[in-house]
Enzyme design. Structure first.
Site, short mmCIF file in Angstrom:
data_model
loop_
_atom_site.label_atom_id
_atom_site.label_comp_id
_atom_site.label_asym_id
_atom_site.label_seq_id
_atom_site.Cartn_x
_atom_site.Cartn_y
_atom_site.Cartn_z
N LYS A 100 -5.18 -9.98 -5.70
CA LYS A 100 -6.45 -10.25 -5.03
C LYS A 100 -7.49 -9.17 -5.38
CE LYS A 100 -6.54 -7.92 -0.52
NZ LYS A 100 -7.93 -7.46 -0.50
N LYS A 113 -11.04 -3.79 -2.31
CA LYS A 113 -11.93 -2.63 -2.29
C LYS A 113 -11.23 -1.41 -2.83
CE LYS A 113 -14.22 -3.51 2.03
NZ LYS A 113 -13.09 -3.41 2.96
N LYS A 118 0.83 -1.21 0.00
CA LYS A 118 0.00 0.00 0.00
C LYS A 118 0.86 1.25 0.00
CE LYS A 118 -4.35 -1.93 1.58
NZ LYS A 118 -5.52 -1.88 2.46
P1 ATP Z 1 -8.77 -2.65 1.17
O1 ATP Z 1 -8.33 -2.75 -0.26
O2 ATP Z 1 -9.33 -1.30 1.53
O3 ATP Z 1 -7.74 -3.15 2.14
P2 ATP Z 1 -10.06 -5.21 1.18
O4 ATP Z 1 -10.77 -5.58 -0.04
O5 ATP Z 1 -8.71 -5.80 1.40
O6 ATP Z 1 -10.03 -3.63 1.27
P3 ATP Z 1 -10.65 -5.41 4.00
O7 ATP Z 1 -11.73 -4.60 4.65
O8 ATP Z 1 -9.24 -4.96 4.16
O9 ATP Z 1 -11.00 -5.53 2.43
O10 ATP Z 1 -10.76 -6.92 4.48
C1 ATP Z 1 -11.97 -7.47 5.02
C2 ATP Z 1 -11.91 -8.98 5.03
O11 ATP Z 1 -12.01 -9.47 3.68
C3 ATP Z 1 -10.60 -9.57 5.56
O12 ATP Z 1 -10.94 -10.72 6.31
C4 ATP Z 1 -9.83 -9.97 4.34
O13 ATP Z 1 -8.94 -11.04 4.58
C5 ATP Z 1 -10.96 -10.39 3.42
N1 ATP Z 1 -10.58 -10.24 2.01
C6 ATP Z 1 -10.24 -9.08 1.39
N2 ATP Z 1 -9.99 -9.28 0.10
C7 ATP Z 1 -10.17 -10.63 -0.12
C8 ATP Z 1 -10.07 -11.46 -1.26
N3 ATP Z 1 -9.74 -10.96 -2.45
N4 ATP Z 1 -10.33 -12.78 -1.13
C9 ATP Z 1 -10.69 -13.31 0.08
N5 ATP Z 1 -10.80 -12.57 1.20
C10 ATP Z 1 -10.56 -11.24 1.10
MG MG Z 2 -7.48 -5.12 3.00
#
Ligand code: ATP
Ligand code: MG
Length: 333
Positions: A195, A198, A112
């Site tokens: 992955k 968000k 990040k």
């Molecule tokens: P950001 O990009 O803002 O970090 P994010 O998509 O990684 O957002 P988080 O809120 O950080 O989402 O994570 C919430 C939950 O979703 C965590 O348990 C994380 O491990 C899970 N998670 C996030 N992305 C994935 C993915 N691509 N596949 C499976 N689990 C995920």
């Molecule tokens: Mg995340």
């Protein structure tokens, strides 16, 4: 009943399919046999300097999506992280036993921070995993249902808990990761080596849980695959197809072997994508409807969050008091 803790950041309007399959599905299952604490981690979201009005709206939206996904607020404490002050307070104590180099080795921080550049990288982003450790340790959580991307942060949490316990006496429960098999890492539709995220700027990369079904259909149809046009499960060489097969299997309950057999032969990518879109829509469409209902009643959401925070504070305040006492902070008279 043993405790579990997990959370998501209010960093976008909608959760994506990775959040749902990687984490939320397990949350729902675990509420049967555990005492769950599920928070919207708004303090974590501050690490990337969100717009205030947007953060506020997304905090409600994330809570509403917890409920839409099947979290029952009578069985689970559903709350907002900043409503329970103990999170920030314990994070400070843990910051003081975390090595600078140890925090610097976190790959999520490196990713990040690399993307944002040094000028736009906050100290908050650096200590993010320490705040996450506080989130978990406050609730004596034995298991933490998260996606694969959180494994390293969880390892840090375990190390901090063990270090604290050996230096200051038994204070924290050392938690275990609870990471699903097939869908621990749902990949981006546009770059299946990354992955789904968000914070990905490309809207076509993620299946949003709140999209209209026809939008998701389009995204899935245009998912990046490969030129071979032969359906096989080969995550190494065919990551795009492997991702679609995993998504289908997780949502439909059919095994990957069965799916590969059904789509065997040339030129079946279109058919596979069509079916993936169908199974996604059949879960995500009703999810969206429930979300809209919850968002319509803010007073009810506020009530749920207040009740959740109250339950959370009961455990969190006791743990923080234990930790403060262990390190030698004098209690207020
Ligand atoms: P950001 O990009 O803002 O970090 P994010 O998509 O990684 O957002 P988080 O809120 O950080 O989402 O994570 C919430 C939950 O979703 C965590 O348990 C994380 O491990 C899970 N998670 C996030 N992305 C994935 C993915 N691509 N596949 C499976 N689990 C995920
Ligand atoms: Mg995340």
């Amino acid at each position: 009943r043993p405790h579990i803790l997990s959370g998501m950041q209010p960093t976008s309007d909608s959760l994506h399919l990775g959040n749902y399959l990687g984490a939320q599905v397990n949350w729902v299952t675990l509420q049967e046999n555990y005492t769950p604490y599920f928070c919207v981690v708004d303090l974590h979201a501050l690490t990337v300097n969100p717009d205030p009005a947007q953060l506020r709206e997304r905090t409600y939206a994330t809570a509403a999506q917890y409920l839409a996904g099947g979290i029952d607020p009578e069985r689970s404490a559903v709350f907002v992280q900043s409503h329970v002050r103990e999170h920030a307070e314990l994070a400070w104590v843990l910051n003081c036993i975390t090595g600078f180099g140890e925090a610097g080795r976190m790959t999520q921080f490196k990713d990040k921070a690399g993307k944002r550049g040094q000028e736009n990288t906050s100290v908050g982003l650096f200590t993010y995993p320490v705040l996450m450790a506080a989130d978990i340790l406050l609730y004596d959580a034995q298991a933490v249902p998260v996606g694969e991307d959180q494994r390293q942060h969880l390892e840090l949490t375990r190390n901090l808990a063990q270090r604290f316990n050996s230096r200051f006496g038994e204070t924290f429960v050392v938690p275990e990761p609870y990471i699903p098999e097939g869908t621990a890492k749902v990949m981006s539709l546009q770059d299946p080596t990354k992955k789904m995220s968000k914070s990905d700027e490309d809207p076509k990369a993620s299946v949003s849980m709140l999209d209209e079904p026809k939008v998701n259909l389009k995204k899935i149809k245009s998912a990046v695959t490969d030129l071979d046009n032969n359906v096989a499960f080969d995550p190494e060489n065919k990551p795009g197809i492997a991702n679609l097969l995993r998504i289908h299997s997780a949502l439909s309950g059919e095994s990957i072997d069965v799916l590969v057999e059904r789509f065997a032969g040339e030129n079946k990518y279109g058919a596979l994508k069509g079916e993936v879109a169908d199974v996604v829509t059949s879960v995500q469409g009703p999810f969206r409807e429930r979300y809209l209902t919850y968002m319509d009643d803010r007073a009810e959401l506020d009530r749920v969050l207040a009740q959740g925070a109250e339950r959370a504070r009961e455990v969190a305040s006791a743990t923080l008091a234990r930790a403060y006492d262990a390190v030698g902070l004098v209690p207020a008279a």
